[in-house]
Design a protein around this motif. Structure first.
Motif, PDB file in Angstrom:
ATOM      1  N   GLY A  71       0.723  -1.039  -0.227  1.00  0.00           N
ATOM      2  CA  GLY A  71       0.143  -0.204  -0.090  1.00  0.00           C
ATOM      3  C   GLY A  71       0.827   1.178   0.161  1.00  0.00           C
ATOM      4  O   GLY A  71       0.002   3.082   0.290  1.00  0.00           O
ATOM      5  N   ILE A  72       1.648   0.739  -0.413  1.00  0.00           N
ATOM      6  CA  ILE A  72       2.988   2.328  -0.261  1.00  0.00           C
ATOM      7  C   ILE A  72       2.657   2.839  -1.737  1.00  0.00           C
ATOM      8  O   ILE A  72       2.732   4.400  -1.280  1.00  0.00           O
ATOM      9  CB  ILE A  72       4.246   2.075  -0.179  1.00  0.00           C
ATOM     10  N   ILE A  76       2.152   7.863  -1.485  1.00  0.00           N
ATOM     11  CA  ILE A  76       3.318   8.717  -2.407  1.00  0.00           C
ATOM     12  C   ILE A  76       2.381   9.485  -3.220  1.00  0.00           C
ATOM     13  O   ILE A  76       2.228  10.029  -3.803  1.00  0.00           O
ATOM     14  CB  ILE A  76       3.786   7.166  -3.572  1.00  0.00           C
ATOM     15  N   TYR A  77       1.003   8.439  -4.501  1.00  0.00           N
ATOM     16  CA  TYR A  77      -0.068   9.566  -4.814  1.00  0.00           C
ATOM     17  C   TYR A  77      -0.473  10.376  -4.269  1.00  0.00           C
ATOM     18  O   TYR A  77      -0.805  11.511  -4.726  1.00  0.00           O
ATOM     19  CB  TYR A  77      -0.572   7.862  -4.962  1.00  0.00           C
ATOM     20  N   ASP A  78      -0.881  10.016  -3.507  1.00  0.00           N
ATOM     21  CA  ASP A  78      -1.490  11.431  -2.651  1.00  0.00           C
ATOM     22  C   ASP A  78      -0.452  12.272  -2.193  1.00  0.00           C
ATOM     23  O   ASP A  78      -1.051  13.409  -1.969  1.00  0.00           O
ATOM     24  CB  ASP A  78      -1.870  10.914  -0.827  1.00  0.00           C
ATOM     25  N   PHE A  79       0.490  11.794  -1.768  1.00  0.00           N
ATOM     26  CA  PHE A  79       1.864  13.530  -1.319  1.00  0.00           C
ATOM     27  C   PHE A  79       2.172  13.874  -2.669  1.00  0.00           C
ATOM     28  O   PHE A  79       1.879  15.220  -3.025  1.00  0.00           O
ATOM     29  CB  PHE A  79       2.544  12.446  -1.204  1.00  0.00           C
ATOM     30  N   ARG A 205      -2.100  22.686   4.991  1.00  0.00           N
ATOM     31  CA  ARG A 205      -2.091  21.595   5.285  1.00  0.00           C
ATOM     32  C   ARG A 205      -2.560  20.210   5.028  1.00  0.00           C
ATOM     33  O   ARG A 205      -1.576  19.448   5.734  1.00  0.00           O
ATOM     34  CB  ARG A 205      -3.490  21.816   6.586  1.00  0.00           C
ATOM     35  N   VAL A 206      -3.015  19.852   3.904  1.00  0.00           N
ATOM     36  CA  VAL A 206      -3.022  18.612   2.996  1.00  0.00           C
ATOM     37  C   VAL A 206      -1.163  18.031   3.010  1.00  0.00           C
ATOM     38  O   VAL A 206      -1.095  17.458   2.777  1.00  0.00           O
ATOM     39  CB  VAL A 206      -3.758  19.250   1.520  1.00  0.00           C
ATOM     40  N   LEU A 207      -0.887  19.006   2.052  1.00  0.00           N
ATOM     41  CA  LEU A 207       0.514  19.369   1.437  1.00  0.00           C
ATOM     42  C   LEU A 207       1.657  18.373   3.014  1.00  0.00           C
ATOM     43  O   LEU A 207       2.595  17.506   2.694  1.00  0.00           O
ATOM     44  CB  LEU A 207       0.814  20.024   1.175  1.00  0.00           C
ATOM     45  N   PHE A 208       1.872  18.912   4.294  1.00  0.00           N
ATOM     46  CA  PHE A 208       2.184  18.422   4.851  1.00  0.00           C
ATOM     47  C   PHE A 208       1.704  17.704   5.315  1.00  0.00           C
ATOM     48  O   PHE A 208       2.498  15.985   6.139  1.00  0.00           O
ATOM     49  CB  PHE A 208       2.162  19.726   6.184  1.00  0.00           C
ATOM     50  N   ALA A 214       4.105  10.111   4.476  1.00  0.00           N
ATOM     51  CA  ALA A 214       4.378   9.394   3.036  1.00  0.00           C
ATOM     52  C   ALA A 214       6.425   9.326   3.105  1.00  0.00           C
ATOM     53  O   ALA A 214       6.672   8.578   2.245  1.00  0.00           O
ATOM     54  CB  ALA A 214       4.850  10.250   1.287  1.00  0.00           C
ATOM     55  N   ILE A 215       6.415   9.770   4.242  1.00  0.00           N
ATOM     56  CA  ILE A 215       8.052  10.126   4.824  1.00  0.00           C
ATOM     57  C   ILE A 215       8.359   8.856   4.863  1.00  0.00           C
ATOM     58  O   ILE A 215       9.786   8.694   4.439  1.00  0.00           O
ATOM     59  CB  ILE A 215       8.055  10.422   6.115  1.00  0.00           C
ATOM     60  N   PRO A 216       8.318   8.087   5.255  1.00  0.00           N
ATOM     61  CA  PRO A 216       8.289   6.456   5.794  1.00  0.00           C
ATOM     62  C   PRO A 216       8.989   5.919   4.469  1.00  0.00           C
ATOM     63  O   PRO A 216       9.906   5.407   3.883  1.00  0.00           O
ATOM     64  CB  PRO A 216       8.045   5.492   6.521  1.00  0.00           C
TER      65      PRO A 216
END
Length: 426
Positions: A71-72, A76-79, A205-208, A214-216
């Motif tokens: 599910g990674i 990634i896509y959301d970010f 806010r959404v970007l953060f 997605a950081i991991p």
């Protein structure tokens, strides 16, 4: 030897698998013409896969499969949506940026197309983009997979050309960024021409929030490239570290990887690895036959008698590779052509790291075309689009890809600057 080449090409044209065509035509020569003992032939094939760098192959394949199953790709896509969805033609830019990020994990174009492609094509169609444009941008961005490190074709090329795989990985960073910029420029042109606006407003806010989620996943390319750049990992160890990190994310952090999924991922990895190693072993034998029959020397002398201008030679090789890439699987093409072309490029002073990028990009473009373009077939199935319509959808995207190829070919420093800065090249 001409008979052997004819048999090899004939076997490919009638649909015989690549590794059987390679091994079969080679065995006809060694057994019936040259009279070479069978144990020598088996030793050559075994020697072709008895290589430490090749250990990276199953682990990079496993890492890409784990990323897809855990599910990674969704995170990634959301970010990427939060980062670029506000631009004109937003989801086209998102598609490309998503591939840039995922390229730092998978190392193959097919994993990129299959993993992110399913999400991206559906999302673009839901937002009113045409199916053809959605498929075209997904196919083009998938070519970033083997250019931005890590890269499975770079591992095979590095082994065949006896050059640093770490230097190849670093050499792909700037060319990958050049490709990204040119593809995003084409999306902008397409959006303006067809009056396509943004898909969402930009919100810090959404970007953060999506960045934190997605950081991991984003740490995966940092672990791979950072570890190799600082000398902590060899490419093989970096591939193992990527698998270990993907398991931590899927099993413990996201808790999205089940035992059933893990079993399927493992079986898929074994199947893909076996196919790759069969091709490498057969191609190693085929390359040895080409060398012992002096075909590589004859080809080198013939080409150099025509011209010794490196740019003319690069032009001819580019044309050859673009054609070969449409008919021959990437790993097989690298394994067969590197022994033939390497003497030529070394004699005219072309850096083998630079040539590795040129060869890989040519063959990636070949993945977008029939008759053997695997990315073409994968996206045709995902989008439920005919091969003919999929091919026509991809054709406009050859413009940024071929411009990237021209830039990478003419300006070797795009490839060589970063490895030199990191001390991997003199």
């Amino acid at each position: 030897m001409i008979v052997i080449l004819f048999l090899f090409l004939a076997a490919l044209l009638i649909g015989i698998p690549v590794f059987i065509a390679l091994a079969g035509s080679s065995l006809l020569y060694t057994h019936f013409i040259a009279g070479i003992p069978d144990f020598v032939v088996l030793h050559r094939m075994a020697g072709g896969v008895d290589s430490f760098p090749l250990l990276a192959v199953p682990f990079f394949i496993l890492a890409g499969n784990l990323m897809n199953s855990a599910g990674i790709t969704n995170r990634i896509y959301d970010f990427a949506v939060a980062l670029a969805g506000w631009m004109r033609g937003g989801l086209g830019h998102v598609n490309i940026l998503g591939s840039v990020i995922f390229s730092g994990m998978s190392g193959t174009a097919i994993a990129d197309a299959a993993g992110l492609g399913t999400i991206e094509i559906k999302a673009m169609q839901d937002h009113g983009y045409s199916k053809e444009f959605s498929v075209g941008v997904t196919a083009a961005s998938a070519t970033l997979g083997p250019i931005i490190p890590p890269s499975l074709p770079f591992v095979i090329y590095g082994m065949m050309a006896n050059v640093s795989i770490g230097a190849l990985f670093l050499g792909g960073v700037i060319p990958g960024l050049v490709m990204t910029v040119l593809m995003m420029a084409y999306v902008t042109y397409y959006a303006r021409r067809h009056n396509i606006g943004a898909d969402q407003l930009f919100r810090w806010r959404v970007l953060f929030a999506t960045f934190i989620a997605a950081i991991p996943a984003l740490l995966t390319p940092v672990i791979i490239i950072g570890g190799m750049s600082f000398g902590w990992f060899t490419p093989t160890e970096a591939a193992i570290a990527a698998c270990f990190w993907a398991l931590i994310l899927g099993c413990f952090l996201y808790r999205s990887l089940t035992w059933k999924q893990f079993y399927k991922v493992t079986m898929d990895t074994i199947e893909t690895t076996a196919a790759v190693l069969l091709i490498v072993g057969a191609a190693s034998l085929f390359g040895w036959v080409l060398t012992t029959t002096r075909l590589t020397e004859v080809a080198t002398e013939a080409l150099l008698s025509y011209t010794d201008n490196r740019y003319v030679i690069l032009l001819l090789i580019n044309i050859l590779l673009l054609v070969v890439g449409c008919f021959l699987e990437t790993i097989a093409a690298i394994s067969i052509l590197v022994p033939i072309l390497m003497p030529v490029i070394l004699k005219v002073g072309i850096d083998p790291i630079h040539f590795g990028l040129i060869m890989t990009l040519n063959l990636m473009i070949g993945l977008l075309h029939p008759p053997l373009g695997m990315v073409l077939f994968v996206l045709s199935r995902i989008a439920n689009l005919s091969i003919e319509r999929t091919t026509m959808a991809i054709l406009p995207w050859l413009i940024p890809l071929l411009l990237s190829l021209v830039a990478i070919t003419i300006f070797p420093e795009l490839t060589l600057w970063l490895p030199r800065q990191m001390g991997m090249l003199k």
